[in-house]
Every structure is written in structure tokens, then in C-alpha cells.
Design a protein around this motif. Structure first.
Motif, PDB file in Angstrom:
ATOM      1  N   PHE A 219       7.279  -4.963 -12.894  1.00 53.84           N
ATOM      2  CA  PHE A 219       5.884  -4.772 -12.489  1.00 53.84           C
ATOM      3  C   PHE A 219       5.105  -6.053 -12.776  1.00 53.84           C
ATOM      4  N   THR A 220       4.263  -6.445 -11.834  1.00 57.45           N
ATOM      5  CA  THR A 220       3.441  -7.627 -12.029  1.00 57.45           C
ATOM      6  C   THR A 220       2.154  -7.490 -11.243  1.00 57.45           C
ATOM      7  N   SER A 221       1.135  -8.238 -11.619  1.00 55.82           N
ATOM      8  CA  SER A 221      -0.070  -8.272 -10.807  1.00 55.82           C
ATOM      9  C   SER A 221       0.295  -8.766  -9.408  1.00 55.82           C
ATOM     10  N   GLU A 222      -0.412  -8.280  -8.418  1.00 57.06           N
ATOM     11  CA  GLU A 222      -0.086  -8.678  -7.047  1.00 57.06           C
ATOM     12  C   GLU A 222      -0.194 -10.189  -6.870  1.00 57.06           C
ATOM     13  N   SER A 223      -1.099 -10.804  -7.593  1.00 57.16           N
ATOM     14  CA  SER A 223      -1.242 -12.261  -7.495  1.00 57.16           C
ATOM     15  C   SER A 223      -0.008 -13.009  -7.998  1.00 57.16           C
TER      16      SER A 223
ATOM     17  N   GLY B 259       0.795  -1.225   0.000  1.00 54.92           N
ATOM     18  CA  GLY B 259       0.000   0.000   0.000  1.00 54.92           C
ATOM     19  C   GLY B 259       0.822   1.267   0.000  1.00 54.92           C
ATOM     20  N   VAL B 260       2.055   1.211  -0.480  1.00 57.58           N
ATOM     21  CA  VAL B 260       2.924   2.381  -0.519  1.00 57.58           C
ATOM     22  C   VAL B 260       2.891   2.999  -1.909  1.00 57.58           C
ATOM     23  N   ARG B 261       3.174   4.285  -1.984  1.00 65.68           N
ATOM     24  CA  ARG B 261       3.178   4.971  -3.277  1.00 65.68           C
ATOM     25  C   ARG B 261       4.408   4.551  -4.081  1.00 65.68           C
ATOM     26  N   LEU B 262       4.221   4.494  -5.390  1.00 65.28           N
ATOM     27  CA  LEU B 262       5.248   3.951  -6.277  1.00 65.28           C
ATOM     28  C   LEU B 262       6.584   4.666  -6.134  1.00 65.28           C
TER      29      LEU B 262
ATOM     30  N   VAL C 272       7.587  -5.371  -8.087  1.00 67.39           N
ATOM     31  CA  VAL C 272       6.549  -4.479  -7.571  1.00 67.39           C
ATOM     32  C   VAL C 272       5.185  -5.018  -7.961  1.00 67.39           C
ATOM     33  N   GLY C 273       4.325  -5.242  -6.964  1.00 72.18           N
ATOM     34  CA  GLY C 273       2.992  -5.762  -7.213  1.00 72.18           C
ATOM     35  C   GLY C 273       1.983  -4.656  -7.462  1.00 72.18           C
ATOM     36  N   ASP C 274       1.177  -4.827  -8.503  1.00 73.98           N
ATOM     37  CA  ASP C 274       0.135  -3.867  -8.885  1.00 73.98           C
ATOM     38  C   ASP C 274      -1.125  -4.197  -8.094  1.00 73.98           C
ATOM     39  N   LEU C 275      -1.473  -3.366  -7.115  1.00 72.21           N
ATOM     40  CA  LEU C 275      -2.564  -3.677  -6.195  1.00 72.21           C
ATOM     41  C   LEU C 275      -3.944  -3.490  -6.805  1.00 72.21           C
ATOM     42  N   ASP C 276      -4.132  -2.438  -7.588  1.00 72.52           N
ATOM     43  CA  ASP C 276      -5.482  -2.118  -8.074  1.00 72.52           C
ATOM     44  C   ASP C 276      -5.624  -2.173  -9.588  1.00 72.52           C
TER      45      ASP C 276
END
Length: 561
Positions: A485-489, A443-446, A506-510
């Protein structure tokens, strides 16, 4: 006495303070001089964009600044009958922060000033006024006045000098460049008070032909009014309490109970220097461009200057780029500054008419336009404001991968790009900043994850695998960070699969990052330290894009210390 430094900054206003913070963070040696004995302590700028908030984030000063701001600062343009002509309330947080903030400039400036104490490599000198400049090609030698007598001077030797002394800049005068534009004769009186008697938030621009006005609710109970003066009203009338009471009669129940911070008369200017650089001397902020207050872009344009120039000066001083990189500061910043001046001047022409016939036509046209939801949304979401886009400079054309220029729209022979939803080029635009996850935090900013320097990021790929050992060595010397960059899953899998490559996963949360790469039909992005996209390409083209980017950035990575 004499001093030696890498960068001499003249002027401890917001632009000089921002530039000093950025250079301090980048490890460069700075001397910041200011002719006054202390920072200006009365309000001036009142509106901050998300771009500027992001720059303050880069400086590491967000927690200190936030208490002096209020987010989602809505602006409404109203006519003399109180009817809303236009609402400006942009939604979303593409760059990680609300689009508009109200703020108390003296307190934010003080945060930036106090932030300089973090850096042993930054020196601030008050009561030091720039009085002379010599550029011998290898260095700049400045004569600085330190007292009232003729002999009260010191010499400061620097690799570069940046003048941030405002509209009457000594540095700009020394450069001999023209200051083109207009200074309309219309005068306005500004009244700032500490004890807001209304308690109404946000901003109202009153396009009232009886007397145009501005009313702004600000943090800490501060309110600002601005009233247009008519030609027959001398500026000295602002000192007349009765006259001021008349101005405020329809705005506040009892003006005698106001705790006034200041009241003064000012004239709007729309001017821009014909050049921002001469040899080792540069200008930024109001020294380079002045604009009317209507769009709140004076402070923000100066912050854009500092953010653009800071990393370039640091790169040249570190030996990572040649001096030619500094030419791109003028190339990139001047067009956008001019566009903001033109927009601000146009906006002022909508507010100022005192001819009731002209006002009637304007109001009638606004009623018709507001019947269209698309038109209303265009203004509400602030799409009329030109976002900075660098078509020339440290950019790479995404189709041809040629350095130095990037067209606004793309035409590609590759199906993946041709099928992209968004046909506009992402190059030269600021990259998004969603909240993300890593192995260390969620939940941190990029920007807080990737750091304040160059980034090479790939979607669904490890960028280290896309580049040769030689390419990776160049990026290491440049100081760039590799990011997957990747989906969080998929983050857990990627952290194991890419282990040992040196890339940050880095996981893409949304889904924001996935959406960005999807709609643009690109798989790799090269991000500059100021968060603008320098290059974007398909994964297989990453090596070619890197070579072109290094040329566009005048990089000297083969010989970086």
C-alpha cells in the motif's frame, strides 16, 4: 443411488446458498439439498448490512443483486404521537458499501441460486430432505429422503455436512445441542403488498401503545406492515378481511385495493445453539441461532456464518489447515450472534409496551436523551450495534504476538504503538474497503483488487522484503497475496522499486489506507479471506507475526499440495 462430495449442505435458504457460492468459488465440491420443490418466493428478510453486501461482492454477484436493493435504508422509531424517539441512519462506507439496504429477499436468494450455475463442482437437488446422519470420524454419510415412500431415499457421502435448514433444523437435533433462549408469547401479523399505497421510503417502527406496528418501504414497490396482536385476538383473525382492514385503517386510504403477497402470524424468537459443531457436522444460520426481526439481523447473521465458515472449510479440504481450524467457527461466531440476539430482544422491549404509563416514561426519557447531540449521534450512527470482533480464534495478539487470542485494547513498549491515536486493537475486526488504484485500474474497490483469499499488506513497504524466502514460500503455499500500500503519488515509484518481487502495488486514492495505519500505529496487516484482520504489527515484526498466525490458523503449509 449414492453421491459423493466434499461438503453436503442441507437447506437452500440464504445461508446454504451463500455457503455453496463461496465454496464453489474456492473450488470445492458441494452438494446442496433442499426439501422444497423450489426456493421460497415470498418476502422474509428486508434489511441487509454492508457486511453482507461485501460478502455478495466476494461471491461476484453484486451487479446481479443491486437491482433488488435500495441503499441508505433509514429506520425511525416513533411513538404514538408521531414523535421520533430514535433515528438510525449510519453514514460513511467503511466496508465499501452503504451501511444499510432494504432488499427483496426472494430475488436476492434467486441470484445466489442462479449464481451456482457458474460452478461445475456444485450440485443443487430440490425435493431432497435430510433424514439421517452417520459420522464415522473419516466422513459423513447422510440418508436423504427423495419421495413419499419409505424406500425413496439416497445416500450422500461427504467430508463435512453443514445444516442450514432453519429453526427446526434436523441437523441441530441430531447434534443433540440445546437451543437456549426465549420465545416470547407476543404474536405479530405481517402483511406484504406489491402495490405500495404510500410511496414513503425507509422504515418506521411504531412504538404506539394503542397497537405497536412496523411500516417498511422496499424496492419494486413492495411495502410491509407488521402489527402486534393482543392476547385476546386469535391468530385466525388474520384471515378475516375486516380485521385486516381495521389494522390498516390509519395507515392506508383504501386497504381493499392492496395487492397482497401474503399475510401471516409469527412469533419472535431469541435462541442460540450451545454448539455449532459436532465432529464433521456443523450448523449455520437459523439452525444455529434465531433472533427477533427488530434489528434486521437474522439474514445478516446467517451471511456472517457462511462467510466465516466458507474459507475455513475450503482451507481444510485443500490440505492448507488441519481440522482444528473448524473449531474457530464456533469460537468466533457464537459470541457475536448472542450479542445480536440480546440487542434485538432489548430493542423489541422498547417497541412493544402497551401500558400507557410505561410508554409515557419511555417517551419522556427519549426526549431528554435526544437533547444531547452525542447521544443522538450514538444511535443515528448505529454505534449501539456490536460489530463482529473476534477476540479468540484465527487471530494474533498484536503486543505479544501470541496466537489464538487478541485483547480489545493494546499496551505496547514500542513508542510508535504507544503514540497511536486509536488504542484499540485492530485485530479481530473487519478491514476497511476504500477505492484504490493499481497499474491496471483506478477507482476500484480494494477487495476486487486483492482477491478473495489471504492478503499480507504493508504500508510504504514491500512485504516481500520484510519476509525471508522461507516465509514467502509458506505464504505462496497458503495462497496468500503480497500487497504494498502506498499513497497514490508514490505508486509509480513503488511499481518500479518493487518490480520483480511479486507484490501488488496499490495506490491509496483518498488517504483512507494511510489513515488506518497511522491511527493504529501498525505497518503490516494480515487479512483473512473473510476480510477480518488476523494480525497487525510493526514492519520488523512481520516474520514473527506470520509464524504465530500460521499456528492460530492450524496451517499445514509445509505439506500443502
Amino acid at each position: 443411488m449414492s453421491l459423493t462430495t466434499e461438503v453436503l449442505i442441507a437447506g437452500a435458504g440464504p445461508v446454504g446458498l451463500a455457503l455453496a457460492n463461496l465454496l464453489g468459488q474456492y473450488g470445492r465440491k458441494v452438494v446442496l439439498i433442499e426439501s422444497r420443490s423450489e426456493l421460497i418466493d415470498y418476502p422474509r428478510g428486508v434489511g441487509m448490512d454492508d457486511e453482507s453486501f461485501r460478502s455478495l461482492q466476494t461471491m461476484g454477484l453484486i451487479d446481479e443483486v443491486t437491482p433488488y436493493t435500495v441503499p441508505h435504508h433509514i429506520m425511525r422509531l416513533v411513538n404514538g404521537h408521531g414523535e421520533v424517539i430514535l433515528t438510525n441512519d449510519p453514514k460513511g462506507e467503511p466496508f465499501g458499501w452503504p451501511r444499510k439496504h432494504g432488499f427483496i429477499q426472494p430475488l436476492v436468494d434467486k441470484v445466489m441460486h442462479d449464481g451456482l450455475a457458474r460452478y461445475d463442482n456444485v450440485t443443487v437437488l430440490f425435493e431432497h430432505e435430510l433424514a439421517g446422519i452417520e459420522d464415522d470420524g473419516d466422513k459423513v454419510v447422510a440418508t436423504v429422503r427423495t419421495g413419499p415412500n419409505e424406500g425413496d431415499t439416497t445416500r450422500i457421502e461427504a467430508a463435512y455436512l453443514v445444516g442450514c435448514e432453519g429453526g427446526r433444523s434436523f441437523t441441530r437435533g441430531w447434534m443433540g445441542v440445546d437451543f437456549e433462549g426465549k420465545s416470547p408469547s407476543t404474536r405479530w401479523v405481517v402483511i406484504d403488498v406489491r402495490n405500495d399505497p404510500l410511496g414513503v421510503p425507509n422504515v418506521y417502527l411504531g412504538a404506539d401503545p394503542a397497537r405497536p406496528y412496523v411500516s417498511i418501504g422496499l424496492p419494486h414497490g413492495v411495502r410491509r406492515w407488521e402489527f402486534m396482536l393482543f392476547d385476546h385476538e386469535p391468530s385466525e383473525k388474520v384471515e378475516d378481511d375486516g380485521f385486516v382492514a381495521d389494522l390498516l385503517r390509519d395507515h392506508v386510504p383504501d386497504s381493499s385495493r392492496l395487492d397482497v403477497i401474503r399475510r401471516r402470524v409469527f412469533t419472535h424468537h431469541g435462541r442460540i445453539a450451545t454448539g455449532f459443531r459436532k465432529g464433521r457436522v456443523l450448523i449455520a444460520g437459523d439452525a444455529a441461532h434465531l433472533m427477533p426481526v427488530w434489528m434486521g439481523q437474522g439474514w445478516n447473521s446467517g451471511m456472517r456464518d457462511a462467510t466465516n465458515l466458507g474459507w475455513k472449510l475450503a482451507s481444510v479440504l485443500a490440505g492448507k489447515a488441519s481440522d482444528h481450524l473448524l473449531d474457530t467457527y464456533d469460537v468466533e461466531r457464537r459470541d457475536h450472534a448472542k450479542a445480536m440476539i440480546d440487542l434485538s430482544m432489548t430493542f423489541g422491549s422498547i417497541i412493544k409496551p402497551t401500558d400507557k404509563r410505561v410508554a409515557f416514561l419511555r417517551d419522556t426519557a427519549s426526549r431528554v436523551l435526544n437533547l444531547s447531540p452525542q447521544v443522538k449521534e450514538y444511535f443515528t450512527d448505529m454505534r449501539f450495534k456490536p460489530m463482529p470482533r473476534y477476540g479468540r480464534g484465527v487471530v494474533v495478539e498484536p503486543d505479544s504476538l501470541q496466537p489464538g487470542e487478541a485483547a480489545a485494547r493494546r499496551t505496547s513498549r514500542f513508542v510508535a504503538v504507544r503514540n497511536a491515536v486509536d488504542k484499540r486493537s485492530p485485530v479481530g475486526l473487519q478491514f476497511i474497503q476504500p477505492r484504490v488504484a493499481t497499474a491496471e485500474a483506478t477507482g476500484v474497490r480494494l477487495d476486487d483488487v486483492i482477491g478473495p483469499w489471504w492478503t499480507v499488506a504493508a504500508w510504504g513497504n514491500d512485504p516481500a522484503r520484510l519476509l525471508s524466502p522461507s516465509d514467502r514460500a509458506k505464504l505462496e503455499r497458503l495462497g496468500a497475496r503480497l500487497v504494498a500500500f502506498t499513497s497514490e503519488s508514490q505508486r509509480g515509484w513503488a511499481e518500479k522499486e518493487y518490480a520483480g518481487s511479486g507484490s501488488l502495488v496499490v495506490g491509496d486514492l483518498d488517504g483512507s489506507l494511510k489513515g488506518w495505519f497511522d491511527t493504529r500505529g501498525m505497518g503490516v496487516v494480515f487479512l483473512r479471506p473473510d476480510r477480518f484482520v488476523a494480525a497487525a504489527c510493526l514492519a520488523q515484526d512481520a516474520p514473527r507475526a506470520l509464524d504465530s498466525l500460521l499456528r492460530a490458523a492450524s496451517a499445514t503449509v509445509e505439506s500443502v499440495r
